[in-house]
Scaffold this motif. Structure first.
Motif, PDB file in Angstrom:
ATOM      1  N   LYS A  43       0.867  -1.179   0.000  1.00 11.98           N
ATOM      2  CA  LYS A  43       0.000   0.000   0.000  1.00 11.98           C
ATOM      3  C   LYS A  43       0.900   1.225   0.000  1.00 11.98           C
ATOM      4  N   MET A  44       0.858   1.954  -1.091  1.00 14.78           N
ATOM      5  CA  MET A  44       1.684   3.150  -1.252  1.00 14.78           C
ATOM      6  C   MET A  44       0.769   4.320  -1.599  1.00 14.78           C
ATOM      7  N   PRO A  45       1.030   5.480  -1.021  1.00 10.45           N
ATOM      8  CA  PRO A  45       0.209   6.657  -1.348  1.00 10.45           C
ATOM      9  C   PRO A  45       0.274   6.975  -2.848  1.00 10.45           C
ATOM     10  N   GLY A  46      -0.875   7.198  -3.435  1.00 14.00           N
ATOM     11  CA  GLY A  46      -0.944   7.558  -4.846  1.00 14.00           C
ATOM     12  C   GLY A  46      -1.071   6.361  -5.783  1.00 14.00           C
ATOM     13  N   PHE A  47      -1.061   5.144  -5.240  1.00 16.62           N
ATOM     14  CA  PHE A  47      -1.178   3.939  -6.062  1.00 16.62           C
ATOM     15  C   PHE A  47      -2.225   3.012  -5.453  1.00 16.62           C
ATOM     16  N   THR A  49      -3.603  -0.586  -4.255  1.00 12.69           N
ATOM     17  CA  THR A  49      -2.926  -1.679  -3.555  1.00 12.69           C
ATOM     18  C   THR A  49      -2.382  -2.683  -4.560  1.00 12.69           C
ATOM     19  N   GLY A  50      -1.090  -2.961  -4.444  1.00 16.75           N
ATOM     20  CA  GLY A  50      -0.445  -3.924  -5.323  1.00 16.75           C
ATOM     21  C   GLY A  50      -0.030  -3.389  -6.681  1.00 16.75           C
ATOM     22  N   LYS A  51      -0.248  -2.115  -6.942  1.00 15.20           N
ATOM     23  CA  LYS A  51       0.052  -1.545  -8.261  1.00 15.20           C
ATOM     24  C   LYS A  51       1.202  -0.542  -8.246  1.00 15.20           C
ATOM     25  N   ALA A  52       1.873  -0.381  -7.126  1.00 16.14           N
ATOM     26  CA  ALA A  52       2.994   0.558  -7.041  1.00 16.14           C
ATOM     27  C   ALA A  52       4.191   0.008  -7.823  1.00 16.14           C
ATOM     28  N   PRO A  53       5.026   0.879  -8.386  1.00 18.87           N
ATOM     29  CA  PRO A  53       6.215   0.432  -9.122  1.00 18.87           C
ATOM     30  C   PRO A  53       7.165  -0.350  -8.202  1.00 18.87           C
ATOM     31  N   ALA A  54       7.741  -1.393  -8.757  1.00 18.91           N
ATOM     32  CA  ALA A  54       8.611  -2.277  -7.979  1.00 18.91           C
ATOM     33  C   ALA A  54       9.777  -1.534  -7.337  1.00 18.91           C
ATOM     34  N   GLY A  55      10.366  -0.596  -8.037  1.00 17.55           N
ATOM     35  CA  GLY A  55      11.507   0.150  -7.505  1.00 17.55           C
ATOM     36  C   GLY A  55      11.157   0.930  -6.251  1.00 17.55           C
ATOM     37  N   ILE A  56       9.998   1.551  -6.253  1.00 16.78           N
ATOM     38  CA  ILE A  56       9.554   2.328  -5.093  1.00 16.78           C
ATOM     39  C   ILE A  56       9.254   1.393  -3.921  1.00 16.78           C
ATOM     40  N   VAL A  57       8.611   0.294  -4.213  1.00 21.14           N
ATOM     41  CA  VAL A  57       8.285  -0.678  -3.162  1.00 21.14           C
ATOM     42  C   VAL A  57       9.567  -1.252  -2.564  1.00 21.14           C
ATOM     43  N   ARG A  58      10.525  -1.607  -3.417  1.00 20.60           N
ATOM     44  CA  ARG A  58      11.805  -2.142  -2.927  1.00 20.60           C
ATOM     45  C   ARG A  58      12.512  -1.146  -2.013  1.00 20.60           C
TER      46      ARG A  58
END
Length: 91
Positions: A43-47, A49-58
């Motif tokens: 869960k990332m702000p602006g995305f 759930t599950g759709k945030a870019p892999a680089g940001i999540v990493r």
């Protein structure tokens, strides 16, 4: 199941040291597997759930994933090693 080598050193009757050796490839595979699971539910702000870019999540979840990988690999190796070497923990 993690493949590992264990070195057992008995310091005294109540103290035994276990030293584990696990290959980089196994740690990397476990880390990738864990990141795959995290990506699905991140869960990332602006995305969504599950759709945030892999680089940001990493970038955001690397410390937590590393901790979880160590925890899982330790759990998968320590109990079989204790059993194989007939070691009964006292505490």
């Amino acid at each position: 199941m993690v493949n590992y080598k264990v070195k057992v050193t008995e310091k005294n009757p109540c103290e035994t040291h276990l030293e584990f050796e696990i290959t980089k490839e196994e740690v990397a595979a476990e880390t990738e597997k864990m990141f795959t699971d995290v990506l699905k539910g991140a869960k990332m702000p602006g995305f969504r759930t599950g759709k945030a870019p892999a680089g940001i999540v990493r970038e955001r979840y690397t410390p937590a994933v590393r901790e979880k990988v160590v925890e899982n690999m330790l759990r998968e190796t320590i109990y079989p090693a204790l059993k194989e070497n007939n070691i009964i923990p006292v505490g």
